[in-house]
Motif scaffolding. Structure first.
Motif, PDB file in Angstrom:
ATOM      1  N   GLU A  83       3.510  -6.906   3.040  1.00  0.00           N
ATOM      2  CA  GLU A  83       4.440  -8.075   2.789  1.00  0.00           C
ATOM      3  C   GLU A  83       4.482  -8.506   1.444  1.00  0.00           C
ATOM      4  O   GLU A  83       5.332  -8.923   1.134  1.00  0.00           O
ATOM      5  N   ALA A  84       3.394  -8.286   0.578  1.00  0.00           N
ATOM      6  CA  ALA A  84       3.443  -8.183  -0.934  1.00  0.00           C
ATOM      7  C   ALA A  84       4.485  -7.456  -1.458  1.00  0.00           C
ATOM      8  O   ALA A  84       5.236  -7.838  -2.178  1.00  0.00           O
ATOM      9  N   ILE A  85       4.772  -6.261  -0.876  1.00  0.00           N
ATOM     10  CA  ILE A  85       5.722  -5.259  -1.678  1.00  0.00           C
ATOM     11  C   ILE A  85       7.206  -6.027  -1.032  1.00  0.00           C
ATOM     12  O   ILE A  85       8.292  -5.941  -1.907  1.00  0.00           O
ATOM     13  N   ALA A  86       7.263  -6.526   0.192  1.00  0.00           N
ATOM     14  CA  ALA A  86       8.566  -7.076   0.445  1.00  0.00           C
ATOM     15  C   ALA A  86       8.759  -8.590  -0.001  1.00  0.00           C
ATOM     16  O   ALA A  86       9.688  -9.007  -0.065  1.00  0.00           O
ATOM     17  N   GLY A  87       7.681  -9.003  -0.826  1.00  0.00           N
ATOM     18  CA  GLY A  87       7.973 -10.312  -1.534  1.00  0.00           C
ATOM     19  C   GLY A  87       7.773 -11.553  -0.631  1.00  0.00           C
ATOM     20  O   GLY A  87       8.122 -12.650  -0.821  1.00  0.00           O
ATOM     21  N   LEU A  88       7.012 -11.333   0.513  1.00  0.00           N
ATOM     22  CA  LEU A  88       6.736 -12.199   1.571  1.00  0.00           C
ATOM     23  C   LEU A  88       5.431 -12.808   1.404  1.00  0.00           C
ATOM     24  O   LEU A  88       4.976 -13.819   2.206  1.00  0.00           O
ATOM     25  N   ARG A  89       4.597 -12.236   0.362  1.00  0.00           N
ATOM     26  CA  ARG A  89       3.067 -12.692   0.434  1.00  0.00           C
ATOM     27  C   ARG A  89       2.817 -12.916  -1.182  1.00  0.00           C
ATOM     28  O   ARG A  89       3.390 -11.856  -2.056  1.00  0.00           O
ATOM     29  N   ARG A  90       2.439 -13.916  -1.527  1.00  0.00           N
ATOM     30  CA  ARG A  90       2.053 -14.353  -2.889  1.00  0.00           C
ATOM     31  C   ARG A  90       0.929 -13.317  -3.440  1.00  0.00           C
ATOM     32  O   ARG A  90       0.077 -13.405  -2.793  1.00  0.00           O
ATOM     33  N   ILE A  91       1.371 -12.912  -4.773  1.00  0.00           N
ATOM     34  CA  ILE A  91       0.212 -11.946  -5.143  1.00  0.00           C
ATOM     35  C   ILE A  91      -0.342 -12.686  -6.458  1.00  0.00           C
ATOM     36  O   ILE A  91       0.461 -13.450  -7.062  1.00  0.00           O
ATOM     37  N   HIS A  92      -1.602 -12.278  -6.711  1.00  0.00           N
ATOM     38  CA  HIS A  92      -2.131 -12.865  -8.101  1.00  0.00           C
ATOM     39  C   HIS A  92      -2.270 -12.124  -9.334  1.00  0.00           C
ATOM     40  O   HIS A  92      -2.599 -12.564 -10.652  1.00  0.00           O
ATOM     41  N   GLY A  93      -1.826 -10.794  -9.055  1.00  0.00           N
ATOM     42  CA  GLY A  93      -1.947  -9.871 -10.223  1.00  0.00           C
ATOM     43  C   GLY A  93      -1.402  -8.612  -9.942  1.00  0.00           C
ATOM     44  O   GLY A  93      -1.269  -8.216  -8.846  1.00  0.00           O
ATOM     45  N   GLY A  94      -0.803  -7.720 -10.730  1.00  0.00           N
ATOM     46  CA  GLY A  94      -0.077  -6.522 -10.370  1.00  0.00           C
ATOM     47  C   GLY A  94       1.330  -6.411 -10.384  1.00  0.00           C
ATOM     48  O   GLY A  94       2.189  -7.465 -10.677  1.00  0.00           O
ATOM     49  N   ARG A  95       1.863  -5.308 -10.288  1.00  0.00           N
ATOM     50  CA  ARG A  95       3.103  -5.157 -10.195  1.00  0.00           C
ATOM     51  C   ARG A  95       3.749  -4.360  -9.207  1.00  0.00           C
ATOM     52  O   ARG A  95       3.059  -3.516  -8.386  1.00  0.00           O
ATOM     53  N   VAL A  96       5.118  -4.645  -8.509  1.00  0.00           N
ATOM     54  CA  VAL A  96       5.542  -3.768  -7.544  1.00  0.00           C
ATOM     55  C   VAL A  96       6.874  -3.375  -7.888  1.00  0.00           C
ATOM     56  O   VAL A  96       7.792  -4.170  -8.752  1.00  0.00           O
ATOM     57  N   ILE A  97       7.249  -1.954  -8.242  1.00  0.00           N
ATOM     58  CA  ILE A  97       8.279  -1.324  -8.629  1.00  0.00           C
ATOM     59  C   ILE A  97       8.863  -0.378  -7.552  1.00  0.00           C
ATOM     60  O   ILE A  97       8.319   0.455  -6.809  1.00  0.00           O
ATOM     61  N   LEU A  98      10.140  -0.844  -7.129  1.00  0.00           N
ATOM     62  CA  LEU A  98      10.928  -0.133  -6.189  1.00  0.00           C
ATOM     63  C   LEU A  98      12.100   0.556  -6.555  1.00  0.00           C
ATOM     64  O   LEU A  98      12.927  -0.036  -7.318  1.00  0.00           O
ATOM     65  N   ALA A  99      12.313   1.817  -6.581  1.00  0.00           N
ATOM     66  CA  ALA A  99      13.309   2.467  -6.930  1.00  0.00           C
ATOM     67  C   ALA A  99      13.666   2.390  -8.270  1.00  0.00           C
ATOM     68  O   ALA A  99      14.611   2.459  -8.632  1.00  0.00           O
ATOM     69  N   GLY A 100      12.547   2.269  -9.176  1.00  0.00           N
ATOM     70  CA  GLY A 100      12.680   2.302 -10.620  1.00  0.00           C
ATOM     71  C   GLY A 100      12.993   0.774 -11.063  1.00  0.00           C
ATOM     72  O   GLY A 100      13.047   0.779 -12.420  1.00  0.00           O
TER      73      GLY A 100
ATOM     74  N   MET B 204      11.489   5.473  -4.825  1.00  0.00           N
ATOM     75  CA  MET B 204       9.775   5.605  -5.113  1.00  0.00           C
ATOM     76  C   MET B 204       9.273   4.163  -5.022  1.00  0.00           C
ATOM     77  O   MET B 204      10.169   3.111  -5.356  1.00  0.00           O
ATOM     78  N   ILE B 205       8.343   3.975  -4.606  1.00  0.00           N
ATOM     79  CA  ILE B 205       7.409   2.818  -4.317  1.00  0.00           C
ATOM     80  C   ILE B 205       6.282   2.955  -5.196  1.00  0.00           C
ATOM     81  O   ILE B 205       5.423   3.691  -4.806  1.00  0.00           O
ATOM     82  N   THR B 206       6.229   1.931  -6.232  1.00  0.00           N
ATOM     83  CA  THR B 206       5.048   1.911  -6.942  1.00  0.00           C
ATOM     84  C   THR B 206       4.255   0.805  -7.045  1.00  0.00           C
ATOM     85  O   THR B 206       4.804  -0.317  -7.105  1.00  0.00           O
ATOM     86  N   VAL B 207       2.925   0.769  -6.487  1.00  0.00           N
ATOM     87  CA  VAL B 207       2.202  -0.366  -6.533  1.00  0.00           C
ATOM     88  C   VAL B 207       1.082  -0.481  -7.639  1.00  0.00           C
ATOM     89  O   VAL B 207       0.253   0.780  -7.383  1.00  0.00           O
ATOM     90  N   GLU B 208       1.128  -1.248  -8.536  1.00  0.00           N
ATOM     91  CA  GLU B 208       0.227  -1.023  -9.666  1.00  0.00           C
ATOM     92  C   GLU B 208      -0.974  -2.414  -9.789  1.00  0.00           C
ATOM     93  O   GLU B 208      -0.476  -3.366  -9.614  1.00  0.00           O
ATOM     94  N   GLN B 209      -2.132  -2.098  -9.497  1.00  0.00           N
ATOM     95  CA  GLN B 209      -3.081  -3.119  -9.687  1.00  0.00           C
ATOM     96  C   GLN B 209      -2.764  -4.492  -8.904  1.00  0.00           C
ATOM     97  O   GLN B 209      -3.116  -5.489  -9.593  1.00  0.00           O
ATOM     98  N   LEU B 210      -2.401  -4.313  -7.700  1.00  0.00           N
ATOM     99  CA  LEU B 210      -1.913  -5.511  -6.921  1.00  0.00           C
ATOM    100  C   LEU B 210      -3.413  -5.980  -6.348  1.00  0.00           C
ATOM    101  O   LEU B 210      -4.293  -5.669  -6.007  1.00  0.00           O
ATOM    102  N   SER B 211      -3.280  -7.429  -6.726  1.00  0.00           N
ATOM    103  CA  SER B 211      -4.327  -8.129  -6.260  1.00  0.00           C
ATOM    104  C   SER B 211      -3.864  -9.496  -5.407  1.00  0.00           C
ATOM    105  O   SER B 211      -2.960 -10.182  -5.872  1.00  0.00           O
TER     106      SER B 211
END
Length: 211
Positions: A44-61, A1-8
């Motif tokens: 790129e944010a999901i992959a960790g290649l882009r800095r995020i300012h808020g939110g969460r990325v959840i991969l495979a739980g 599962m790929i979960t992106v929550e409130q990504l900024s």
């Protein structure tokens, strides 16, 4: 599962605010949007290649928001493939396993398995330079899948291919998903890609996701 929550994400005048979506386990999702809408930025944010300012990325739980790219346990196919042109196809496929210090016999076995899955066994001892677009994309896909990641990210993987090769790749991507069970997120501006591949489609408009 790929979960992106409130990504900024903020970069100069560019903003993405409160981007949220979920790709269920084992499904193939397509993220669409106009050029400049931020599709690749999200990937790129999901992959960790882009800095995020808020939110969460959840991969495979697992919450990977603060993890480095190499610790996120995902496969990533960038738009240009990013293959090592000085290496053979065999070396490209085995690269991720070598840096993980897999035993040589296990690397060889996995490379052979990937080459068979992707139809590139006859290319293993060729250098990447000079491969056709479709061949190069198969190698890039194999390299991304080498370490059995549960999540696969693809950035415009078919955009540079002719129609016949693109149709071949549709079949290959469907086969790979069926045989590996990988959860995929594919960025594109092509409605045909979405029609042929997607279980779920997300559209990025004005910094927001609409399914």
């Amino acid at each position: 599962m790929i979960t992106v929550e409130q990504l900024s994400i903020r970069q100069g005048a560019f903003r993405l605010e409160s981007v949220s979506f979920v790709v269920p386990t084992g499904q193939y999702a397509v993220l669409m949007g106009r050029t400049g809408s931020g599709k690749t930025t999200v990937l790129e944010a999901i992959a960790g290649l882009r800095r995020i300012h808020g939110g969460r990325v959840i991969l495979a739980g697992r919450d990977v928001t603060c993890e480095k790219p190499g610790a996120r346990n995902l496969g990533y196919v960038p738009q240009d493939g990013a293959l090592f042109t000085s290496m053979t196809v065999r070396a490209n496929l085995g690269f991720a396993l070598s840096i993980r210090r897999w035993p040589r016999e296990k690397i060889n076995a996995r490379v052979s398995e990937l080459a068979g899955l992707l139809g590139i066994t006859h290319l293993l001892d060729r250098r990447v330079f000079g491969l056709s677009g479709g061949e190069a994309q198969r190698v890039a896909l194999g390299r991304a899948l080498a370490a059995h990641p549960p999540v696969l990210l693809l950035d415009e993987p078919l955009s540079a291919l002719d129609e016949d090769t693109r149709n071949e790749m549709y079949g290959l991507l469907k086969s790979v998903r069926a045989r590996t069970g990988v959860t995929a997120l594919h960025v594109t501006h092509s409605p045909a890609d979405a029609e042929r591949l997607a279980d779920v489609v997300f559209r990025l408009r004005d910094g927001k996701i609409a399914s």
